[in-house]
Design a protein around this motif. Structure first.
Motif, PDB file in Angstrom:
ATOM      1  N   SER A 348       0.831  -1.214   0.000  1.00 30.58           N
ATOM      2  CA  SER A 348       0.000   0.000   0.000  1.00 30.58           C
ATOM      3  C   SER A 348       0.859   1.256   0.000  1.00 30.58           C
ATOM      4  N   GLN A 349       2.009   1.203   0.711  1.00 26.45           N
ATOM      5  CA  GLN A 349       2.892   2.370   0.753  1.00 26.45           C
ATOM      6  C   GLN A 349       3.455   2.694  -0.628  1.00 26.45           C
ATOM      7  N   ILE A 350       3.810   1.666  -1.389  1.00 18.86           N
ATOM      8  CA  ILE A 350       4.340   1.894  -2.734  1.00 18.86           C
ATOM      9  C   ILE A 350       3.290   2.551  -3.622  1.00 18.86           C
ATOM     10  N   LEU A 351       2.050   2.087  -3.528  1.00 17.15           N
ATOM     11  CA  LEU A 351       0.965   2.689  -4.299  1.00 17.15           C
ATOM     12  C   LEU A 351       0.774   4.155  -3.913  1.00 17.15           C
ATOM     13  N   ASP A 352       0.847   4.451  -2.606  1.00 17.67           N
ATOM     14  CA  ASP A 352       0.699   5.831  -2.145  1.00 17.67           C
ATOM     15  C   ASP A 352       1.843   6.715  -2.651  1.00 17.67           C
ATOM     16  N   LEU A 353       3.066   6.183  -2.609  1.00 17.81           N
ATOM     17  CA  LEU A 353       4.221   6.948  -3.091  1.00 17.81           C
ATOM     18  C   LEU A 353       4.105   7.227  -4.593  1.00 17.81           C
ATOM     19  N   GLU A 354       3.696   6.222  -5.334  1.00 18.71           N
ATOM     20  CA  GLU A 354       3.556   6.392  -6.783  1.00 18.71           C
ATOM     21  C   GLU A 354       2.442   7.386  -7.119  1.00 18.71           C
ATOM     22  N   SER A 355       1.376   7.394  -6.328  1.00 18.75           N
ATOM     23  CA  SER A 355       0.298   8.348  -6.572  1.00 18.75           C
ATOM     24  C   SER A 355       0.726   9.780  -6.258  1.00 18.75           C
ATOM     25  N   SER A 356       1.809   9.926  -5.472  1.00 19.59           N
ATOM     26  CA  SER A 356       2.372  11.258  -5.166  1.00 19.59           C
ATOM     27  C   SER A 356       3.513  11.617  -6.108  1.00 19.59           C
ATOM     28  N   ASN A 357       3.607  10.906  -7.216  1.00 21.81           N
ATOM     29  CA  ASN A 357       4.579  11.184  -8.290  1.00 21.81           C
ATOM     30  C   ASN A 357       6.022  10.835  -7.936  1.00 21.81           C
ATOM     31  N   PHE A 358       6.205   9.944  -6.969  1.00 20.72           N
ATOM     32  CA  PHE A 358       7.536   9.382  -6.752  1.00 20.72           C
ATOM     33  C   PHE A 358       7.688   8.158  -7.648  1.00 20.72           C
ATOM     34  N   GLY A 369      20.842  -5.239   4.767  1.00 22.13           N
ATOM     35  CA  GLY A 369      21.610  -4.128   4.216  1.00 22.13           C
ATOM     36  C   GLY A 369      21.416  -3.909   2.732  1.00 22.13           C
ATOM     37  N   SER A 370      20.797  -4.868   2.033  1.00 19.42           N
ATOM     38  CA  SER A 370      20.589  -4.718   0.594  1.00 19.42           C
ATOM     39  C   SER A 370      19.346  -3.873   0.319  1.00 19.42           C
ATOM     40  N   ASP A 371      19.175  -3.455  -0.929  1.00 17.93           N
ATOM     41  CA  ASP A 371      18.063  -2.574  -1.307  1.00 17.93           C
ATOM     42  C   ASP A 371      16.725  -3.304  -1.219  1.00 17.93           C
ATOM     43  N   LEU A 372      15.750  -2.652  -0.601  1.00 21.84           N
ATOM     44  CA  LEU A 372      14.386  -3.167  -0.552  1.00 21.84           C
ATOM     45  C   LEU A 372      13.510  -2.377  -1.532  1.00 21.84           C
ATOM     46  N   ILE A 373      13.472  -1.063  -1.368  1.00 19.44           N
ATOM     47  CA  ILE A 373      12.866  -0.196  -2.385  1.00 19.44           C
ATOM     48  C   ILE A 373      13.733   1.053  -2.544  1.00 19.44           C
ATOM     49  N   ARG A 374      13.688   1.630  -3.734  1.00 20.46           N
ATOM     50  CA  ARG A 374      14.389   2.871  -4.052  1.00 20.46           C
ATOM     51  C   ARG A 374      13.322   3.892  -4.448  1.00 20.46           C
ATOM     52  N   ASP A 389      13.085  17.803   4.245  1.00 15.47           N
ATOM     53  CA  ASP A 389      12.185  18.912   3.955  1.00 15.47           C
ATOM     54  C   ASP A 389      10.754  18.385   3.850  1.00 15.47           C
ATOM     55  N   ASP A 390       9.832  19.199   3.342  1.00 17.74           N
ATOM     56  CA  ASP A 390       8.431  18.788   3.285  1.00 17.74           C
ATOM     57  C   ASP A 390       8.228  17.542   2.421  1.00 17.74           C
ATOM     58  N   ILE A 391       8.973  17.448   1.308  1.00 20.28           N
ATOM     59  CA  ILE A 391       8.848  16.280   0.430  1.00 20.28           C
ATOM     60  C   ILE A 391       9.382  15.042   1.135  1.00 20.28           C
ATOM     61  N   GLY A 392      10.504  15.199   1.825  1.00 18.28           N
ATOM     62  CA  GLY A 392      11.055  14.085   2.589  1.00 18.28           C
ATOM     63  C   GLY A 392      10.138  13.644   3.711  1.00 18.28           C
ATOM     64  N   GLN A 393       9.507  14.614   4.370  1.00 19.53           N
ATOM     65  CA  GLN A 393       8.574  14.290   5.452  1.00 19.53           C
ATOM     66  C   GLN A 393       7.368  13.510   4.900  1.00 19.53           C
ATOM     67  N   GLU A 394       6.964  13.807   3.667  1.00 21.23           N
ATOM     68  CA  GLU A 394       5.867  13.069   3.056  1.00 21.23           C
ATOM     69  C   GLU A 394       6.245  11.596   2.869  1.00 21.23           C
ATOM     70  N   ILE A 395       7.498  11.346   2.466  1.00 21.42           N
ATOM     71  CA  ILE A 395       7.962   9.968   2.313  1.00 21.42           C
ATOM     72  C   ILE A 395       7.956   9.265   3.669  1.00 21.42           C
ATOM     73  N   LEU A 396       8.445   9.958   4.704  1.00 21.63           N
ATOM     74  CA  LEU A 396       8.468   9.370   6.048  1.00 21.63           C
ATOM     75  C   LEU A 396       7.058   9.021   6.533  1.00 21.63           C
ATOM     76  N   ARG A 397       6.116   9.932   6.324  1.00 18.60           N
ATOM     77  CA  ARG A 397       4.737   9.663   6.768  1.00 18.60           C
ATOM     78  C   ARG A 397       4.152   8.468   6.025  1.00 18.60           C
ATOM     79  N   THR A 398       4.466   8.349   4.751  1.00 18.75           N
ATOM     80  CA  THR A 398       3.927   7.242   3.953  1.00 18.75           C
ATOM     81  C   THR A 398       4.468   5.902   4.425  1.00 18.75           C
ATOM     82  N   LEU A 399       5.743   5.883   4.839  1.00 20.42           N
ATOM     83  CA  LEU A 399       6.363   4.624   5.269  1.00 20.42           C
ATOM     84  C   LEU A 399       6.050   4.273   6.713  1.00 20.42           C
ATOM     85  N   SER A 400       5.539   5.215   7.467  1.00 18.79           N
ATOM     86  CA  SER A 400       5.301   4.954   8.888  1.00 18.79           C
ATOM     87  C   SER A 400       4.033   4.118   9.104  1.00 18.79           C
TER      88      SER A 400
END
Length: 400
Positions: A348-358, A369-374, A389-400
């Motif tokens: 669900s987090q990936i879908l939310d991030l993609e809908s926010s144009n990430f 230690g290996s990559d899970l998502i980029r 910043d605000d964009i970074g905080q949006e990513i943090l909220r989505t992953l929380s």
């Protein structure tokens, strides 16, 4: 016709890689450019195993003038290419190891070790807590590195005598590099060694050690091309370029061609930059940086090169003496790494991030230690060192 297309028409390149994303620094439909990688959802083969697959052997047989390029060369890859008499364009694996490994690197740097923080090399059992010349000027803590490390793993901030003794009991005879701890932001960039010049790439701020993206304090988790514009003065940017150029010239003298990266840290107290690490390979940030550059190129009709284009041309020994890399001053990416103590359910987090144009790239990795998502953004995600910043905080909220 573009200079790279001209080169690939005469000398096709087959890029073989475990992770397809590493090869996407140019459009995958570029004439003369071929990618061999793992299929999604299928057990991942290492690069040397992909080279042994019938599809690879058949493609190379159909392209007698083609050469192989890989993300990072190894002795196993070299052995397979030698077995089939294929031309491998990457510099020798032994040279890469000598430059990257913490002990041999110091000898290889020679006079350039002046760019490193105060340091010394010894067997771990011989390191004395109260007599370490690399200890911090404002305390006893210091950085201890084993010979081989990757994305910050293998690097320890030693803050007590008991912590040092525990490491000595576990690895008494292991050689280590002990370095004075420098407090400040980290920066990195992607550079290209050509036969004629050193192309110094765009400086980006290296996002390091921040939760929830990693549980390792020194693990690299992202790149931010916006922040260096405010965190580095013109003088510091010049100093960074001097270090990158000096390392590039040393690499060229050793027979290197193509990409390499350097990591540097800015001392918060003095403002001086210190060389921390050399990545003798294609750095992982190359693909996204080149995609940002490609977008700029399409908008401006620029004839300058992306970092990945310059890498391939340098490996083909093209004349690049009058070339410049396309500047990048905005954009960022951050990596959520696999952590043994956390079980992420990211659908669900990936879908939310993609809908926010990430742009989100998902990996099948399970190794800690290996990559899970980029997560990639066309804009910066940091407001200051270790601050989103605000964009970074949006990513943090989505992953929380």
């Amino acid at each position: 016709m573009h200079i790279l297309e001209q080169a690939l028409q005469k000398n096709p390149i087959v890029y073989v890689t475990r992770d397809r994303e590493r090869a996407l620094g140019i459009p995958e439909n570029t004439p003369g450019y071929y990618i061999i990688s793992n299929k999604p959802g299928v057990a991942k083969l290492d690069t040397w195993q992909l080279l042994e697959q019938p599809e690879t052997i058949g493609l190379m047989a159909s392209l007698p003038k083609a050469s192989i390029v890989v993300f990072k060369n190894t002795s196993q890859i070299e052995a397979v290419c030698k077995k089939y008499n294929w031309r491998l364009l990457n510099p020798p694996a032994a040279l890469s190891a000598k430059v990257e490994e913490k002990i041999s690197q110091v000898e290889w740097l020679g006079k350039l070790k002046k760019y490193l923080p105060p340091h010394h090399i010894d067997t771990l059992k011989n390191i004395a807590w109260d007599a370490c010349p690399a200890q911090s000027k404002d305390g006893a803590e210091f950085i201890l590195q084993f010979n081989r490390a990757h994305t910050g793993l293998g690097t320890t901030l030693v803050q007590s005598k008991e912590q040092l003794q525990a490491l000595q009991e576990k690895f008494p005879n292991r050689p280590v590099r002990v370095t004075q701890y420098i407090n400040g932001p980290m920066f990195t960039n992607n550079n290209v060694v050509t036969r004629d010049t050193i192309l110094v790439g765009n400086i980006n701020y290296q996002i390091t050690g921040l939760p929830p993206f990693t549980d390792q304090a020194f693990a690299t988790i992202g790149n931010e091309w916006t922040l260096p514009g405010t965190l580095l003065s013109a003088r510091q940017k010049k100093q960074y370029g001097e270090i990158a150029t000096a390392v590039g010239l040393q690499l060229r003298a050793s027979g290197w061609r193509g990409l390499f990266g350097i990591d540097a840290i800015k001392d918060t107290e003095t403002g001086k930059l210190f060389l921390i690490e050399i990545n003798a390979r294609q750095p992982a940030s190359t693909t996204f940086e080149s995609q940002l550059q490609q977008s700029y190129k399409l908008k401006t009709k620029s004839y300058q090169l992306t970092t990945f284009e310059a890498h391939l041309l340098a490996l083909l020994d093209a004349d690049l003496k009058d070339t410049q890399l396309i500047p990048v001053t905005d954009g960022s990416q951050i990596i959520l790494r696999v952590q043994p103590t956390k079980n992420f359910d990211l659908r669900s987090q990936i879908l939310d991030l993609e809908s926010s144009n990430f742009n989100v790239i998902q990996y099948d990795n399970t190794t800690p230690g290996s990559d899970l998502i980029r997560i990639q953004s066309q804009h910066g995600i940091m407001s200051d060192h270790n601050q989103f910043d605000d964009i970074g905080q949006e990513i943090l909220r989505t992953l929380s």
